[in-house]
Scaffold this motif. Structure first.
Motif, PDB file in Angstrom:
ATOM      1  N   ARG A 237       0.833  -1.210   0.098  1.00 17.75           N
ATOM      2  CA  ARG A 237      -0.105  -0.001  -0.054  1.00 17.75           C
ATOM      3  C   ARG A 237       0.874   1.219  -0.088  1.00 17.75           C
ATOM      4  N   VAL A 238       0.523   2.307  -0.830  1.00 15.68           N
ATOM      5  CA  VAL A 238       1.285   3.735  -1.091  1.00 15.68           C
ATOM      6  C   VAL A 238       0.659   4.746  -1.009  1.00 15.68           C
ATOM      7  N   GLN A 239       1.327   5.827  -0.763  1.00 18.46           N
ATOM      8  CA  GLN A 239       0.766   6.926  -0.914  1.00 18.46           C
ATOM      9  C   GLN A 239       1.702   7.638  -2.222  1.00 18.46           C
ATOM     10  N   ILE A 240       1.097   8.129  -3.251  1.00 19.57           N
ATOM     11  CA  ILE A 240       1.835   9.022  -4.293  1.00 19.57           C
ATOM     12  C   ILE A 240       1.437  10.364  -4.347  1.00 19.57           C
ATOM     13  N   ASN A 241       2.756  11.309  -4.037  1.00 18.63           N
ATOM     14  CA  ASN A 241       2.380  12.660  -4.168  1.00 18.63           C
ATOM     15  C   ASN A 241       3.193  13.256  -5.037  1.00 18.63           C
ATOM     16  N   ALA A 242       2.933  14.340  -5.747  1.00 20.37           N
ATOM     17  CA  ALA A 242       3.642  15.031  -6.506  1.00 20.37           C
ATOM     18  C   ALA A 242       4.197  16.101  -5.855  1.00 20.37           C
ATOM     19  N   ALA A 243       5.630  16.260  -5.464  1.00 17.94           N
ATOM     20  CA  ALA A 243       6.211  17.106  -4.846  1.00 17.94           C
ATOM     21  C   ALA A 243       6.340  18.668  -5.867  1.00 17.94           C
ATOM     22  N   ARG A 244       6.402  18.289  -7.150  1.00 23.19           N
ATOM     23  CA  ARG A 244       6.528  19.575  -8.012  1.00 23.19           C
ATOM     24  C   ARG A 244       6.412  19.266  -9.390  1.00 23.19           C
ATOM     25  N   ILE A 245       5.966  20.109 -10.247  1.00 19.36           N
ATOM     26  CA  ILE A 245       5.518  19.931 -11.319  1.00 19.36           C
ATOM     27  C   ILE A 245       6.250  21.082 -12.440  1.00 19.36           C
ATOM     28  N   THR A 246       7.094  20.307 -13.399  1.00 19.34           N
ATOM     29  CA  THR A 246       7.482  21.599 -14.380  1.00 19.34           C
ATOM     30  C   THR A 246       7.083  21.256 -15.742  1.00 19.34           C
ATOM     31  N   ILE A 247       6.577  22.357 -16.444  1.00 20.22           N
ATOM     32  CA  ILE A 247       6.048  22.362 -17.543  1.00 20.22           C
ATOM     33  C   ILE A 247       6.766  23.286 -18.641  1.00 20.22           C
ATOM     34  N   GLN A 248       7.256  22.861 -19.740  1.00 21.89           N
ATOM     35  CA  GLN A 248       8.060  23.532 -20.497  1.00 21.89           C
ATOM     36  C   GLN A 248       7.381  23.612 -21.986  1.00 21.89           C
ATOM     37  N   TYR A 249       7.402  24.594 -22.403  1.00 26.59           N
ATOM     38  CA  TYR A 249       7.040  24.910 -24.019  1.00 26.59           C
ATOM     39  C   TYR A 249       8.158  25.770 -24.873  1.00 26.59           C
ATOM     40  N   PRO A 250       8.350  25.341 -26.018  1.00 29.55           N
ATOM     41  CA  PRO A 250       8.961  26.259 -26.845  1.00 29.55           C
ATOM     42  C   PRO A 250       8.457  27.554 -27.054  1.00 29.55           C
ATOM     43  N   GLU A 251       9.062  28.674 -27.145  1.00 26.74           N
ATOM     44  CA  GLU A 251       8.356  29.871 -27.207  1.00 26.74           C
ATOM     45  C   GLU A 251       7.446  29.967 -28.460  1.00 26.74           C
ATOM     46  N   LEU A 252       7.820  29.486 -29.618  1.00 26.17           N
ATOM     47  CA  LEU A 252       6.765  29.419 -30.649  1.00 26.17           C
ATOM     48  C   LEU A 252       5.453  28.702 -30.353  1.00 26.17           C
ATOM     49  N   VAL A 253       5.403  27.881 -29.473  1.00 31.04           N
ATOM     50  CA  VAL A 253       4.119  27.317 -28.996  1.00 31.04           C
ATOM     51  C   VAL A 253       3.293  27.964 -27.807  1.00 31.04           C
ATOM     52  N   TYR A 254       3.928  28.576 -27.157  1.00 30.88           N
ATOM     53  CA  TYR A 254       3.228  29.303 -25.952  1.00 30.88           C
ATOM     54  C   TYR A 254       2.756  30.761 -26.456  1.00 30.88           C
ATOM     55  N   ASN A 255       1.256  30.529 -26.613  1.00 31.54           N
ATOM     56  CA  ASN A 255       0.720  31.642 -27.226  1.00 31.54           C
ATOM     57  C   ASN A 255      -0.173  32.369 -26.323  1.00 31.54           C
ATOM     58  N   VAL A 256       0.128  32.318 -24.911  1.00 31.20           N
ATOM     59  CA  VAL A 256      -0.745  33.033 -24.048  1.00 31.20           C
ATOM     60  C   VAL A 256       0.193  33.802 -22.892  1.00 31.20           C
ATOM     61  N   PRO A 257      -0.242  34.696 -22.232  1.00 30.46           N
ATOM     62  CA  PRO A 257       0.690  35.471 -21.532  1.00 30.46           C
ATOM     63  C   PRO A 257       0.997  34.609 -20.114  1.00 30.46           C
ATOM     64  N   SER A 258       0.112  33.788 -19.694  1.00 25.10           N
ATOM     65  CA  SER A 258       0.531  33.227 -18.280  1.00 25.10           C
ATOM     66  C   SER A 258      -0.414  31.611 -18.248  1.00 25.10           C
ATOM     67  N   GLY A 259      -0.293  30.725 -17.543  1.00 25.87           N
ATOM     68  CA  GLY A 259      -1.222  29.534 -17.386  1.00 25.87           C
ATOM     69  C   GLY A 259      -0.484  28.434 -18.206  1.00 25.87           C
ATOM     70  N   VAL A 260      -1.324  27.235 -17.865  1.00 25.98           N
ATOM     71  CA  VAL A 260      -1.097  26.094 -18.400  1.00 25.98           C
ATOM     72  C   VAL A 260      -1.914  25.602 -19.741  1.00 25.98           C
ATOM     73  N   ILE A 261      -1.390  25.431 -20.742  1.00 24.47           N
ATOM     74  CA  ILE A 261      -2.081  25.263 -22.057  1.00 24.47           C
ATOM     75  C   ILE A 261      -1.737  23.821 -22.601  1.00 24.47           C
ATOM     76  N   SER A 262      -2.645  23.238 -23.152  1.00 26.35           N
ATOM     77  CA  SER A 262      -2.408  21.974 -24.270  1.00 26.35           C
ATOM     78  C   SER A 262      -1.267  21.932 -25.122  1.00 26.35           C
ATOM     79  N   ALA A 263      -0.263  21.209 -24.934  1.00 28.33           N
ATOM     80  CA  ALA A 263       0.677  20.983 -25.825  1.00 28.33           C
ATOM     81  C   ALA A 263       0.211  20.347 -27.039  1.00 28.33           C
TER      82      ALA A 263
END
Length: 342
Positions: A237-263
């Motif tokens: 039996r286990v507990q799984i916790n995400a301690a940190r999440i890092t999301i990266q996009y190429p500048e050409l992809v990231y078309n919003v000023p902030s927030g998480v978008i769908s790659a």
């Protein structure tokens, strides 16, 4: 789906064991002095160890547990799904060649798709090319992979700290008499409260996939799923916790000023116009932004030049998971259960 990199989501996971656990490794014989002061030999089952001698949770074992839990969730959202449609989770077992002509799309494993289509002519040859086959697979195979297309999810092995292991004996019960069938067997177990760390990476992720993983972690944390051997005896039996999440996009992809978008949804837009992005992802996730207040930063590391990076801290992860489930996962499920196109 992996010809272009439109974004990666990396989760640093902490896996805390709630009880003794073992991923089975080698079996060795050891000599004991029994009650009659005579020597006897017994088989000792040792855990799988890494090069430093630490108990190991291999990525394949963890990925198998994540996939089986995800498939159970996917099957539950549309239990009456027509067999003529692409399944949300494909059949786990392959069939004999003579059986395939009698089966419909939802009754075969994704690995059998090309062979099945030779007789059924359900798809044209253009629809099953490496550039388009991703969206012809089940949702589970899109995320975790099949023999026809690599999955978007990668995991690393997780090793426990060097801890004192203890032994536990058990017997096999004879199912006919109810007495002892074989044994005793001895296992050397890693102790409870052991915390392992690993890294999960999604490449060209869809937001619904983050929502599905959030539900998978919830099922595991509620005790419905165990890891390793002896889960029927209360081990693993286990507990799984995400301690940190890092999301990266190429500048050409990231078309919003902030927030998480769908790659993945961005790959459907020019200049990529990728033909393998499922239309349900486009319908639900195009223009969708999660954690709109989360601002990206430009990494000064030359390796990350031209990359927009979002760092989701531990106190923000629950908000991300909640939004991914409530906003995207539910809308995606509606699309997948209402659309009649196969």
């Amino acid at each position: 789906m992996q010809r272009f990199i439109a974004g990666t989501c990396t989760m640093q996971l902490a896996i805390t064991m709630q009880g003794p656990w073992i991923v089975r490794g080698q079996t060795k014989q050891e000599t004991f002095i029994d009650q009659r002061r005579q020597q006897s030999r017994r088989d000792i089952l040792y855990p799988l160890l890494d090069a430093q001698g630490r108990p190991l949770l291999p990525a394949s074992s963890l990925k198998g547990v994540l996939r089986s839990t995800a498939e159970r969730i996917l099957r539950s959202v549309d239990p009456e799904r027509s067999a003529s449609r692409i399944p949300l989770a494909d059949e786990p077992f392959i069939h004999q060649p003579y059986e395939l002509p009698r089966l419909q799309r939802g009754q075969i494993a994704d690995s059998e798709l090309i062979e099945w289509n030779k007789g059924q002519r359900h798809y044209s040859s253009e629809e099953l090319t490496p550039q388009t086959i991703y969206k012809r697979q089940s949702a589970a195979s899109q995320l975790f992979g099949s023999t026809l297309h690599a999955g978007l999810l990668r995991l690393e092995d997780a090793a426990a700290p060097s801890v004192q292991r203890h032994r536990r004996s058990h017997v096999a019960i004879d199912r006919f008499t109810g007495g002892v069938g074989e044994g005793p067997f001895i296992e050397e177990l890693a102790p409870a409260a052991t915390t392992l760390e690993t890294k999960l990476t999604l490449t060209n992720f869809a937001l619904w996939q983050i929502g599905l993983l959030a539900l998978v972690f919830q099922e595991i944390n509620r005790g419905y799923v165990g890891l390793g051997g002896g889960t029927r005896k209360g081990q693993g039996r286990v507990q799984i916790n995400a301690a940190r999440i890092t999301i990266q996009y190429p500048e050409l992809v990231y078309n919003v000023p902030s927030g998480v978008i769908s790659a993945q949804a961005r790959l459907a837009d020019p200049p990529w116009s990728s033909p393998d992005v499922p239309k349900e992802v486009v319908a639900v996730e195009r223009g969708c932004v999660l954690l709109a207040e989360l601002e990206p930063y430009l990494d000064q590391n030359w390796r990350e030049s031209g990359t927009r990076t979002l760092l989701v801290q531990e106190d923000q992860i629950e908000s991300l998971f909640t939004a991914a489930v409530a906003t995207v996962w539910r809308a995606w499920v509606d699309q997948m259960t209402q659309d009649e196109r196969t």
